[in-house]
Design a protein around this motif. Structure first.
Motif, PDB file in Angstrom:
ATOM      1  N   HIS A  33      -0.104 -17.538   3.448  1.00 45.26           N
ATOM      2  CA  HIS A  33      -0.760 -17.260   4.722  1.00 45.26           C
ATOM      3  C   HIS A  33      -0.309 -15.907   5.274  1.00 45.26           C
ATOM      4  N   LYS A  34       0.973 -15.609   5.117  1.00 38.40           N
ATOM      5  CA  LYS A  34       1.495 -14.325   5.553  1.00 38.40           C
ATOM      6  C   LYS A  34       0.826 -13.188   4.796  1.00 38.40           C
ATOM      7  N   GLN A  35       0.680 -13.334   3.494  1.00 31.62           N
ATOM      8  CA  GLN A  35       0.022 -12.316   2.687  1.00 31.62           C
ATOM      9  C   GLN A  35      -1.447 -12.173   3.066  1.00 31.62           C
ATOM     10  N   PHE A  36      -2.079 -13.304   3.390  1.00 34.28           N
ATOM     11  CA  PHE A  36      -3.479 -13.298   3.811  1.00 34.28           C
ATOM     12  C   PHE A  36      -3.642 -12.469   5.082  1.00 34.28           C
ATOM     13  N   LEU A  37      -2.750 -12.675   6.057  1.00 41.48           N
ATOM     14  CA  LEU A  37      -2.829 -11.950   7.317  1.00 41.48           C
ATOM     15  C   LEU A  37      -2.521 -10.465   7.132  1.00 41.48           C
ATOM     16  N   LEU A  38      -1.562 -10.158   6.283  1.00 45.30           N
ATOM     17  CA  LEU A  38      -1.234  -8.759   6.013  1.00 45.30           C
ATOM     18  C   LEU A  38      -2.399  -8.030   5.367  1.00 45.30           C
ATOM     19  N   ARG A  39      -3.088  -8.723   4.443  1.00 41.59           N
ATOM     20  CA  ARG A  39      -4.256  -8.121   3.793  1.00 41.59           C
ATOM     21  C   ARG A  39      -5.381  -7.899   4.803  1.00 41.59           C
TER      22      ARG A  39
END
Length: 215
Positions: A6-12
């Motif tokens: 989820h963190k990677q999703f938001l960063l992307r």
């Protein structure tokens, strides 16, 4: 979706918005999703995981900007004389972004009816901002015994700020305005000084006379 994914999703998502904003500024508001995915080096399907359409992406850009302004409002909500420069500098130090997002919103408002849920989110953020600065605005106006309403004063500050953005972003005026810093300070001081001008809202101003002459 686990926490790390989820963190990677938001960063992307943030990276997509950053790149989209830069492309819009570089290309005079023109951008295609094909250009965006090439610049990002991602598949279009990956882009659609975050945004269902180009217009949704554009509106998310506006929402992100309003969230940043709301954060300022909450951080500097104890002293109006501190808040106003922070609010105006957010716009005046990046006038091309302010103009871009305003024009995009105007276009989407007239042409896009399938994003009402995002418009509702946008308007709620703005309402939250107004509430966050309402009390200190009232204190500031009362301290100067000003007859201006809170709503009208906020509208005045926005109008002054947007007008300054247009001036600062004008290639013609950029060659003749001299010091941008001095001009920005002038606009900030003008916004803060309005309540110190003691006038009656019933005064027969020249503008009112002109309106009467036209009727």
């Amino acid at each position: 979706m686990n926490i790390e994914r989820h963190k990677q999703f938001l960063l992307r998502k943030e990276r997509i918005l950053d790149v989209a904003e830069n492309l819009l500024l570089e290309n005079n508001q023109q951008i295609t999703l094909d250009e965006l995915v090439i610049e990002l080096d991602i598949a279009k399907g990956t882009l659609y995981k975050h945004f269902k359409s180009k217009n949704e992406l554009l509106l998310e850009l506006i929402i992100r900007n309003e969230e940043n302004i709301l954060a300022l409002s909450k951080k500097y909500n104890n002293d109006f004389k501190v808040y106003v420069p922070q609010y105006m500098l957010h716009h005046l130090l990046a006038p091309e972004r302010t103009i871009l997002l305003h024009q995009i919103e105007e276009n989407l408002t007239m042409t896009e009816s399938s994003l009402n849920h995002l418009f509702d989110k946008l308007y709620q953020i703005r309402q939250d901002r107004i509430l966050a600065i309402k009390d200190m605005t009232e204190v500031y106006l009362k301290a100067h015994d000003s007859p201006i309403s809170i709503r009208d004063y906020h509208s005045y500050i926005w109008s002054l700020t947007y007008g300054a953005c247009l001036l600062l972003n004008s290639s013609f005026y950029q060659r003749s305005i001299g010091s941008r810093k001095k001009m920005i300070n002038l606009y900030v001081n003008q916004a803060l000084s309005l309540p110190t001008h003691h006038f009656s809202l019933d005064d027969d101003w020249p503008a009112q006379s002109l309106i009467a002459d036209q009727t």
